[in-house]
Design a protein around this motif. Structure first.
Motif, PDB file in Angstrom:
ATOM      1  N   LYS A  25       0.440 -11.187 -10.414  1.00 52.62           N
ATOM      2  CA  LYS A  25       1.209 -10.456  -9.387  1.00 52.62           C
ATOM      3  C   LYS A  25       1.110 -11.152  -8.031  1.00 52.62           C
ATOM      4  CE  LYS A  25      -1.071  -6.535  -9.551  1.00 52.62           C
ATOM      5  NZ  LYS A  25      -2.081  -6.533 -10.585  1.00 52.62           N
ATOM      6  N   SER A  44      -0.733  -5.012   3.030  1.00 54.75           N
ATOM      7  CA  SER A  44      -1.643  -3.891   2.800  1.00 54.75           C
ATOM      8  C   SER A  44      -2.847  -3.960   3.721  1.00 54.75           C
ATOM      9  CB  SER A  44      -2.153  -3.929   1.361  1.00 54.75           C
ATOM     10  OG  SER A  44      -1.087  -3.832   0.452  1.00 54.75           O
ATOM     11  N   ARG A  48     -11.653  -5.391   1.722  1.00 54.62           N
ATOM     12  CA  ARG A  48     -12.205  -6.656   1.199  1.00 54.62           C
ATOM     13  C   ARG A  48     -12.234  -7.702   2.319  1.00 54.62           C
ATOM     14  NH1 ARG A  48      -9.590 -11.070   0.184  1.00 54.62           N
ATOM     15  NH2 ARG A  48      -7.628 -10.872  -0.941  1.00 54.62           N
ATOM     16  N   ARG A  51     -10.535 -14.096   2.255  1.00 53.19           N
ATOM     17  CA  ARG A  51     -10.895 -15.347   1.567  1.00 53.19           C
ATOM     18  C   ARG A  51     -10.489 -16.501   2.473  1.00 53.19           C
ATOM     19  NH1 ARG A  51      -7.843 -13.113  -3.566  1.00 53.19           N
ATOM     20  NH2 ARG A  51      -9.452 -11.757  -4.423  1.00 53.19           N
ATOM     21  N   TYR A  60      -3.283  -9.642   4.543  1.00 56.44           N
ATOM     22  CA  TYR A  60      -3.749  -8.251   4.596  1.00 56.44           C
ATOM     23  C   TYR A  60      -4.049  -7.906   6.043  1.00 56.44           C
ATOM     24  CZ  TYR A  60      -4.671  -8.046  -0.472  1.00 56.44           C
ATOM     25  OH  TYR A  60      -4.546  -8.036  -1.844  1.00 56.44           O
ATOM     26  N   GLU A  79      -0.092   5.259  -0.071  1.00 56.20           N
ATOM     27  CA  GLU A  79      -0.994   5.291  -1.230  1.00 56.20           C
ATOM     28  C   GLU A  79      -2.200   4.455  -0.885  1.00 56.20           C
ATOM     29  OE1 GLU A  79      -1.935   2.474  -3.227  1.00 56.20           O
ATOM     30  OE2 GLU A  79      -0.816   1.196  -1.874  1.00 56.20           O
ATOM     31  N   ALA A  81      -6.130   3.007  -3.007  1.00 63.05           N
ATOM     32  CA  ALA A  81      -6.957   3.071  -4.207  1.00 63.05           C
ATOM     33  C   ALA A  81      -8.150   2.139  -4.066  1.00 63.05           C
ATOM     34  CB  ALA A  81      -6.131   2.658  -5.431  1.00 63.05           C
ATOM     35  N   VAL A  83      -9.926  -0.674  -5.920  1.00 66.30           N
ATOM     36  CA  VAL A  83      -9.477  -1.611  -6.955  1.00 66.30           C
ATOM     37  C   VAL A  83     -10.675  -2.403  -7.478  1.00 66.30           C
ATOM     38  CG1 VAL A  83      -7.911  -3.538  -7.470  1.00 66.30           C
ATOM     39  CG2 VAL A  83      -7.189  -1.739  -5.891  1.00 66.30           C
ATOM     40  N   TYR A  89      -7.837  -0.575  -0.989  1.00 65.21           N
ATOM     41  CA  TYR A  89      -6.578  -1.211  -0.602  1.00 65.21           C
ATOM     42  C   TYR A  89      -5.561  -0.100  -0.391  1.00 65.21           C
ATOM     43  CZ  TYR A  89      -8.413  -5.491  -2.838  1.00 65.21           C
ATOM     44  OH  TYR A  89      -9.174  -6.575  -3.211  1.00 65.21           O
ATOM     45  N   GLY A  90      -4.710  -0.230   0.617  1.00 64.24           N
ATOM     46  CA  GLY A  90      -3.712   0.811   0.822  1.00 64.24           C
ATOM     47  C   GLY A  90      -2.469   0.310   1.520  1.00 64.24           C
ATOM     48  N   THR A  91      -1.361   1.017   1.250  1.00 59.27           N
ATOM     49  CA  THR A  91      -0.069   0.689   1.854  1.00 59.27           C
ATOM     50  C   THR A  91       0.147   1.568   3.080  1.00 59.27           C
ATOM     51  OG1 THR A  91       0.813   0.209  -0.344  1.00 59.27           O
ATOM     52  CG2 THR A  91       2.423   0.569   1.430  1.00 59.27           C
ATOM     53  N   GLU A 109       3.370  -4.950  -3.628  1.00 57.13           N
ATOM     54  CA  GLU A 109       2.631  -5.519  -4.776  1.00 57.13           C
ATOM     55  C   GLU A 109       1.278  -4.826  -4.774  1.00 57.13           C
ATOM     56  OE1 GLU A 109      -0.451  -7.340  -6.213  1.00 57.13           O
ATOM     57  OE2 GLU A 109       0.063  -8.872  -4.732  1.00 57.13           O
ATOM     58  N   ILE A 110       1.138  -3.845  -5.670  1.00 57.77           N
ATOM     59  CA  ILE A 110      -0.054  -2.984  -5.634  1.00 57.77           C
ATOM     60  C   ILE A 110      -0.588  -2.765  -7.043  1.00 57.77           C
ATOM     61  CG2 ILE A 110       0.617  -1.850  -3.480  1.00 57.77           C
ATOM     62  CD1 ILE A 110       1.698   0.469  -5.048  1.00 57.77           C
ATOM     63  N   ASP A 111      -1.763  -2.130  -7.136  1.00 65.06           N
ATOM     64  CA  ASP A 111      -2.324  -1.909  -8.468  1.00 65.06           C
ATOM     65  C   ASP A 111      -1.688  -0.660  -9.092  1.00 65.06           C
ATOM     66  OD1 ASP A 111      -3.736   0.270  -7.336  1.00 65.06           O
ATOM     67  OD2 ASP A 111      -5.327  -0.032  -8.811  1.00 65.06           O
ATOM     68  N   GLY A 114      -2.096   2.782  -7.476  1.00 62.92           N
ATOM     69  CA  GLY A 114      -1.234   2.899  -6.297  1.00 62.92           C
ATOM     70  C   GLY A 114       0.211   3.130  -6.709  1.00 62.92           C
TER      71      GLY A 114
END
Ligand code: 5GP
Length: 197
Positions: A25, A44, A48, A51, A60, A79, A81, A83, A89-91, A109-111, A114
């Protein structure tokens, strides 16, 4: 926390891309960010840490746990969640609502958790499932990227089995056999014209 009183106004301009862990994804959405500026890819918020190479506000919005709590309390998330059992992670509702109101083609692009929250809040959005060509290929991708320990790989493969079973909840399935082809198919589903190569 999902939805909210104005959530249904998002119908029409919103596409959600979800799929099992390691299906690619992130690669498909990166390809879209780099090649399809006409798609408004939601950024989002996450707890986290970044990186190497990731920029705040581009990949992010990087938040502390307290900041994320505050955004939840303020009802800022369409939303959110946890992960992979670690980070949240959230929108962000306001940025997505603004982009949809401006007539943009918005992609989240979410899990899977979400995606289900968005489906409850915005049932008329477009839900696209990204699937691996085969189960063996999914295992190969997860093991091959070498970013997880063996225990973590096993845990994610168990999760992936459950995630694959969610495919019928979606309006469309795209097989991620080739990133460019999958991205072009997604863009077509969004009503946009894929670029000739
Ligand atoms: P990564 O940490 O590798 O960037 O992303 C890990 C997972 O988080 C991916 O499966 C991605 O789909 C998911 N994710 C990213 N942003 C969001 C979000 O805003 N909401 C939810 N529910 N999942 C997200």
């Amino acid at each position: 926390m999902a939805g909210g009183p104005d959530a249904r106004s998002l119908e029409g301009g919103l596409t959600v891309l979800a799929g099992p862990t390691a299906v690619g994804k992130g690669t498909v959405s990166t390809y879209i960010r780099d090649n399809y500026p006409e798609v408004w890819l939601s950024v989002s918020a996450t707890t986290r840490p970044p990186r190497p190479g990731e920029q705040d506000g581009v990949h992010y919005f990087f938040k502390s746990s307290d900041e994320f709590d505050q955004l939840i309390a303020e009802g800022e998330f369409l939303e959110w969640a946890v992960v992979h059992g670690h980070n949240r992670y959230g929108t962000l509702r306001s940025t997505v609502a603004k982009a949809v109101a401006e007539g943009k083609s918005v992609l989240l692009e979410i899990d899977l958790q979400g995606a289900r929250q968005v489906k409850a809040a915005v049932p008329g959005a477009r839900f696209v499932f990204l699937a691996p060509p085969t189960w063996d290929e999914l295992v190969r991708r997860l093991v091959g990227r070498g970013t997880e320990t063996v225990e973590e790989q096993q845990r994610r493969l168990e999760t992936a089995k459950l995630e694959l079973a969610a495919e019928p909840e979606f309006d469309h399935t795209i097989i991620n056999d080739d990133v460019r082809r999958a991205a072009d198919e997604l863009v077509s589903l969004m009503g946009l014209t894929p670029h000739p190569r």
